[in-house]
Motif scaffolding. Structure first.
Motif, PDB file in Angstrom:
ATOM      1  N   MET A  69       0.844  -1.202   0.000  1.00  0.00           N
ATOM      2  CA  MET A  69       0.000   0.000   0.000  1.00  0.00           C
ATOM      3  C   MET A  69       0.875   1.245   0.000  1.00  0.00           C
ATOM      4  N   GLU A  74     -13.635   6.481   8.308  1.00  0.00           N
ATOM      5  CA  GLU A  74     -14.305   5.436   7.529  1.00  0.00           C
ATOM      6  C   GLU A  74     -15.795   5.337   7.817  1.00  0.00           C
ATOM      7  N   THR A  88      -4.344   3.805  -2.346  1.00  0.00           N
ATOM      8  CA  THR A  88      -4.599   3.192  -1.053  1.00  0.00           C
ATOM      9  C   THR A  88      -5.670   2.116  -1.181  1.00  0.00           C
ATOM     10  N   ASP A  89      -5.820   1.302  -0.154  1.00  0.00           N
ATOM     11  CA  ASP A  89      -6.807   0.218  -0.168  1.00  0.00           C
ATOM     12  C   ASP A  89      -8.206   0.758  -0.444  1.00  0.00           C
ATOM     13  N   GLY A  90      -8.925   0.064  -1.315  1.00  0.00           N
ATOM     14  CA  GLY A  90     -10.304   0.428  -1.600  1.00  0.00           C
ATOM     15  C   GLY A  90     -10.468   1.521  -2.626  1.00  0.00           C
ATOM     16  N   GLU A  91      -9.356   2.008  -3.204  1.00  0.00           N
ATOM     17  CA  GLU A  91      -9.445   3.065  -4.206  1.00  0.00           C
ATOM     18  C   GLU A  91      -8.823   2.606  -5.521  1.00  0.00           C
ATOM     19  N   SER A  92      -9.286   3.210  -6.610  1.00  0.00           N
ATOM     20  CA  SER A  92      -8.828   2.813  -7.934  1.00  0.00           C
ATOM     21  C   SER A  92      -8.814   4.013  -8.860  1.00  0.00           C
TER      22      SER A  92
END
Length: 353
Positions: free
Chosen positions: A1, A234, A271-275
């Motif tokens: 990450m 979150e 980061t995690d969960g993003e694209s």
């Protein structure tokens, strides 16, 4: 990450909060990073208003091309800009930005003062109310900056951002098509070129999962991703509002508050969960002072003490390209930056309002 930018998160509207402490934290973040997350609990701008703004944005960019072209951006910085129209980093970009944008100027009695596509004619009142809410949040931030910097009077910045005075303030919708639809892009291209913002402060609203924003880390000189949802937010109903310092506030404070360079990349260490593979939408409010505001140092002892009197200050100014004032008024500064950004429009002598 990826190692993300260590941008502070501040709740400026918490009940019972110590205003002086909040102001100090805000100034500290502006001095060190030029960016700060504002925790979004819907007290200043509601979740419904933000979601509605994104819905209107989708309608707008889904409008027929000919309808958007009728509202083409002009020299007043209002209207639609198509793919590659804007070049935010003209010194290094091969082509213009891979994005569409639509800039809204002022509304009067709930009506736009510029051409807008037919598809959003029925949403003018909602846009007007949202724009007003954004401006009031900016004025709230300006008061906190005044308090945190010990400005006398503390409403110095707030008074310069009267909502009734002509200014360069703009509500902007942005659409970045998915990389799959822009096969001409090279590895060296970016969705939006490296730049600093032109005004006092910027409010950025983003959607969960949509990566791409990076800042040039002031202390390391490397690009660092800025997550939409930083740790600790979150479970919030809405992602925090990302606030950054613009050139004018940096000029006003002799470079004490940092105007940080940023960009939107096609691909990055997300980061995690993003694209970065999907379409990206963002809603931005660029807050400017009144057009005739002189960009002179603010009446603050802290600002005066910082003004290049020692080697540390000089080194900081050298690392912050927006630390030295170069223009006389807010309007003159904005016109200079727009000319560089929309070089083709100005070179072709296109008329604008």
């Amino acid at each position: 990450m990826a190692t993300t930018a260590p941008i502070p998160i501040i709740d400026i509207s918490a009940e019972g909060a110590n205003q002086a402490q909040v102001a100090k934290e805000l100034v500290d973040a502006a001095v060190e990073y030029g960016f700060v997350y504002i925790k979004n609990a819907g007290r200043d701008i509601s979740t419904e208003q933000i979601e509605n703004a994104f819905n209107i944005s989708r309608i707008l960019f889904g409008s027929p091309l000919e309808d958007k072209q009728k509202c083409k951006i002009e020299k007043n910085n209002q209207g639609w800009s198509g793919m590659h129209t804007e070049t935010l980093d003209p010194k290094t970009q091969r082509v213009g930005d891979f994005k569409e944008g639509f800039n809204f100027g002022p509304f009067i009695t709930g009506k736009a003062t510029q051409p807008i596509p037919e598809s959003i004619q029925g949403h003018q009142e909602e846009l007007s109310v949202f724009r007003e809410a954004c401006h009031e949040l900016c004025r709230k931030l300006m008061l906190l900056f005044g308090i945190g910097l010990g400005v006398d009077p503390p409403d110095f910045f707030t008074a310069a951002h009267s909502p009734t005075s002509p200014s360069g303030s703009i509500l902007r919708f942005l659409y970045y098509p998915p990389p799959s639809s822009t096969p001409s892009a090279l590895d060296s291209d970016v969705r939006a070129g490296a730049h600093s913002d032109y005004g006092s402060v910027t409010l950025l609203f983003r959607l969960r999962g949509q990566a791409g924003l990076e800042i040039l880390e002031p202390r390391t000189g490397t690009w660092a991703p800025v997550p939409v949802v930083p740790p600790g937010t979150e479970d919030d109903a809405q992602p925090p509002i990302l606030v950054n310092i613009g050139d004018l506030l940096s000029y006003w404070t002799n470079g004490l508050l940092r105007s940080t360079v940023h960009r939107v990349a096609f691909s990055s260490d997300v980061t995690d969960g993003e694209s970065t593979h999907d379409p990206r939408y963002s809603v931005v409010y660029f807050c400017h002072p009144a057009n005739d505001t002189p960009l002179e140092p603010v009446p603050s002892q802290r600002v005066a003490a910082f003004h290049g009197h020692d080697e540390a200050a000089k080194a900081y100014i050298d690392s912050n390209p927006y630390a030295e004032r170069k223009v006389l008024t807010a309007l003159e500064h904005l016109q200079t930056r727009l000319r560089a950004t929309y070089l083709e429009m100005y070179e072709n002598g296109e008329e604008g309002k």
